[in-house]
Design a protein around this motif. Structure first.
Motif, PDB file in Angstrom:
ATOM      1  N   LYS A   7     -51.194  36.972 -15.288  1.00 47.98           N
ATOM      2  CA  LYS A   7     -52.227  38.211 -15.146  1.00 47.98           C
ATOM      3  C   LYS A   7     -52.931  38.285 -13.962  1.00 47.98           C
ATOM      4  N   GLY A   8     -53.437  37.355 -13.715  1.00 44.66           N
ATOM      5  CA  GLY A   8     -54.631  37.281 -12.782  1.00 44.66           C
ATOM      6  C   GLY A   8     -54.308  36.854 -11.275  1.00 44.66           C
ATOM      7  N   ARG A   9     -53.130  36.253 -11.047  1.00 44.06           N
ATOM      8  CA  ARG A   9     -52.784  35.740  -9.888  1.00 44.06           C
ATOM      9  C   ARG A   9     -51.705  36.898  -9.205  1.00 44.06           C
ATOM     10  N   GLU A  10     -52.133  37.287  -7.862  1.00 46.88           N
ATOM     11  CA  GLU A  10     -51.272  38.394  -7.191  1.00 46.88           C
ATOM     12  C   GLU A  10     -50.568  37.842  -5.975  1.00 46.88           C
ATOM     13  N   GLN A  11     -49.511  38.042  -5.921  1.00 47.21           N
ATOM     14  CA  GLN A  11     -48.606  37.919  -4.782  1.00 47.21           C
ATOM     15  C   GLN A  11     -48.065  38.918  -4.311  1.00 47.21           C
ATOM     16  N   ALA A  66     -44.511  22.429 -20.795  1.00 46.82           N
ATOM     17  CA  ALA A  66     -45.306  21.990 -19.705  1.00 46.82           C
ATOM     18  C   ALA A  66     -44.629  21.961 -18.327  1.00 46.82           C
ATOM     19  N   ASP A  67     -43.343  21.763 -18.141  1.00 47.99           N
ATOM     20  CA  ASP A  67     -42.803  22.010 -16.820  1.00 47.99           C
ATOM     21  C   ASP A  67     -42.885  23.339 -16.521  1.00 47.99           C
ATOM     22  N   LYS A  68     -42.563  24.570 -17.265  1.00 49.03           N
ATOM     23  CA  LYS A  68     -42.622  25.715 -16.940  1.00 49.03           C
ATOM     24  C   LYS A  68     -44.200  26.053 -16.703  1.00 49.03           C
ATOM     25  N   ALA A  69     -45.240  25.651 -17.513  1.00 52.60           N
ATOM     26  CA  ALA A  69     -46.478  26.137 -17.200  1.00 52.60           C
ATOM     27  C   ALA A  69     -47.108  25.556 -15.798  1.00 52.60           C
ATOM     28  N   VAL A  70     -46.565  24.513 -15.233  1.00 56.18           N
ATOM     29  CA  VAL A  70     -46.928  24.021 -13.965  1.00 56.18           C
ATOM     30  C   VAL A  70     -46.090  24.897 -12.962  1.00 56.18           C
ATOM     31  N   GLN A  71     -44.904  25.342 -13.190  1.00 60.51           N
ATOM     32  CA  GLN A  71     -44.281  26.279 -12.192  1.00 60.51           C
ATOM     33  C   GLN A  71     -44.740  27.469 -12.183  1.00 60.51           C
ATOM     34  N   VAL A  72     -45.225  28.027 -13.467  1.00 60.35           N
ATOM     35  CA  VAL A  72     -46.114  29.481 -13.155  1.00 60.35           C
ATOM     36  C   VAL A  72     -47.429  29.216 -12.396  1.00 60.35           C
ATOM     37  N   ALA A  73     -47.980  28.158 -12.739  1.00 57.85           N
ATOM     38  CA  ALA A  73     -49.118  28.017 -12.060  1.00 57.85           C
ATOM     39  C   ALA A  73     -49.076  27.950 -10.625  1.00 57.85           C
ATOM     40  N   GLY A  85     -49.360  25.824  -7.122  1.00 59.05           N
ATOM     41  CA  GLY A  85     -49.973  24.769  -6.627  1.00 59.05           C
ATOM     42  C   GLY A  85     -51.318  24.380  -7.573  1.00 59.05           C
ATOM     43  N   VAL A  86     -51.916  25.368  -8.051  1.00 56.93           N
ATOM     44  CA  VAL A  86     -52.937  25.150  -9.020  1.00 56.93           C
ATOM     45  C   VAL A  86     -52.674  24.284 -10.219  1.00 56.93           C
ATOM     46  N   GLY A  87     -51.315  24.344 -10.422  1.00 59.79           N
ATOM     47  CA  GLY A  87     -50.774  23.440 -11.733  1.00 59.79           C
ATOM     48  C   GLY A  87     -50.700  21.981 -11.409  1.00 59.79           C
ATOM     49  N   ALA A 131     -57.435  21.677 -12.951  1.00 56.30           N
ATOM     50  CA  ALA A 131     -56.822  22.642 -14.081  1.00 56.30           C
ATOM     51  C   ALA A 131     -56.132  21.695 -15.004  1.00 56.30           C
ATOM     52  N   PRO A 132     -56.205  22.164 -16.271  1.00 56.64           N
ATOM     53  CA  PRO A 132     -55.618  21.675 -17.327  1.00 56.64           C
ATOM     54  C   PRO A 132     -53.987  21.248 -17.283  1.00 56.64           C
ATOM     55  N   PHE A 133     -53.376  22.172 -16.426  1.00 60.74           N
ATOM     56  CA  PHE A 133     -51.841  22.059 -16.580  1.00 60.74           C
ATOM     57  C   PHE A 133     -51.330  20.525 -16.278  1.00 60.74           C
ATOM     58  N   GLU A 134     -51.867  19.943 -14.998  1.00 60.14           N
ATOM     59  CA  GLU A 134     -51.533  18.690 -14.774  1.00 60.14           C
ATOM     60  C   GLU A 134     -51.821  17.462 -15.829  1.00 60.14           C
ATOM     61  N   ARG A 135     -52.851  17.987 -16.527  1.00 68.98           N
ATOM     62  CA  ARG A 135     -53.308  16.625 -17.551  1.00 68.98           C
ATOM     63  C   ARG A 135     -52.282  16.909 -18.828  1.00 68.98           C
TER      64      ARG A 135
END
Length: 381
Positions: free
Chosen positions: A266-270, A331-338, A340-342, A347-351
């Motif tokens: 919701k917060g990331r714009e492209q 977890a894989d999808k969460a990193v993909q959505v995030a 580079g931040v992921g 950020a907690p995604f990587e952990r």
């Protein structure tokens, strides 16, 4: 059919979730950097009753049934997975054998301190030569007078570096094969018991594990837990309920990752719009939600079955297999959505991505769960 948790469990879930997200997560970077859970977090967890979830109230515990424990585990799963792993290794497989099989004297000696978080527990069955092949353990226990002499090595034992008590599985009658296994309550300070260096793991920092060596270790005969030669099936039965808890913890971790992913989308714009408006991202979020809901339904059903006294050997494996595999997908999808931040440690995604990988291995790999499920199906008449 009502799927609503009782009001008292919902309230407890809310408190534990707030503790996991606001208190434990605030110390996450410290836990990651030091590989230690701060003592004050252990104290706060004890005050919340987390170390006494399965311990009867008469011994200072909370005395929750499996449904209640799993509700707590799901809430705990939303926070740092190393902290949650340390607590659940104690409150689940570290405690359940003593609660189920212990004598009144054994319970009175250990359970009050375990409930208070003063005596951390662990479960020791894995050996260098027997991981998935648990029936092939080689640690021996021989009766000599009023003691048992233990010789052998356990490794990757959760909580071993901080444990005050371990449930150790050893062979007492080699002639009986896997039916000649017995359980013992072993204090790491007992003569002949030594704990090795802390294992360096990919993830789950703060959830410490180590090798435990028994070199003519002298264990009092009264520390035999349950009947002599209780057997492989009973010994492994201690793990069965633990698998339901892992399914619940996995569900909590998935929920946290989805919440983080939705907020980021919701917060990331492209390209001039929030990425949440892109169908590719929406599909990933939808798939994550399906995995969460199916995993939650499974652990709730199996937890209810445990409380109803039903045989859950197959269904506990179904729940663990499905939820831990689902968590890997989420977890894989969460990193993909995030994006580079992921991939960044800030950020907690990587952990979560690192931490979740262990859940498909310990307390029975995904492959072992499938063997259990198929074996049970093929035994049916």
């Amino acid at each position: 059919m009502d799927f609503t948790l009782p009001a008292d469990l919902r309230e407890m879930q809310t408190h534990i979730r707030a503790f996991a997200l606001n208190v434990v997560e605030a110390r996450a970077h410290e836990i990651e950097a030091t590989n230690q859970v701060p003592p004050e977090l252990i104290r706060q967890a004890a005050e919340l009753g987390l170390f006494g979830l399965s311990i009867p109230e008469e011994y200072g515990g909370v005395g929750l049934g499996m449904l209640g424990r799993c509700a707590v585990y799901e809430a705990l799963g939303q926070g740092h997975m190393g902290f949650g792993g340390m607590v659940s290794a104690h409150a689940s497989i570290g405690t359940s054998g003593l609660v189920k099989l212990g004598t009144p004297e054994q319970k009175a000696k250990y359970l009050p301190r375990m409930a208070a978080g003063e005596c951390i527990a662990g479960f020791a069955i894995t050996e260098p030569s027997s991981g998935s092949d648990a029936a092939n353990i080689r640690t021996r226990a021989e009766k000599k007078g009023d003691t048992y002499i233990l010789n052998g090595t356990k490794h990757y034992i959760s909580n071993a570096p901080i444990a005050g008590i371990l449930t150790v599985i050893a062979i007492t009658d080699p002639a009986k094969g896997s039916k000649g296994m017995s359980a013992f309550l072993v204090e790491p300070s007992m003569p002949g018991v030594s704990v090795g260096k802390i294992d360096e793991k990919m993830g789950q920092k703060g959830a410490l594990s180590a090798e435990v060596v028994f070199d003519n270790a002298e264990i009092p005969a009264e520390n035999l837990l349950g009947p002599l030669d209780l057997g492989y099936r009973e010994a492994l039965g201690i793990l069965t309920n633990g698998r339901v808890g892992i399914a619940a913890r996995s569900t909590g971790a998935m929920q946290r990752l989805l919440d983080l992913s939705v907020a980021h989308a919701k917060g990331r714009e492209q390209f001039g719009a929030p990425i949440s408006t892109f169908q590719a991202v929406q599909f990933m979020l939808a798939e994550m939600e399906v995995d969460i809901q199916t995993s939650r339904l499974l652990w709730q059903k199996v937890a209810w079955m445990v409380d109803a006294g039903q045989d859950v050997r197959r269904m506990a494996s179904v729940a663990k297999y499905h939820a831990t595999e689902a968590l890997s997908r989420v977890a894989d999808k969460a990193v993909q959505v995030a994006g580079g931040v992921g991939y960044m440690k800030d950020a907690p995604f990587e952990r979560f991505y690192r931490d979740q990988r262990l859940l498909r291995i310990y307390e029975g790999t995904s492959e072992i769960q499938k063997l259990i499920i198929a074996g049970d199906l093929l035994r049916e008449k």
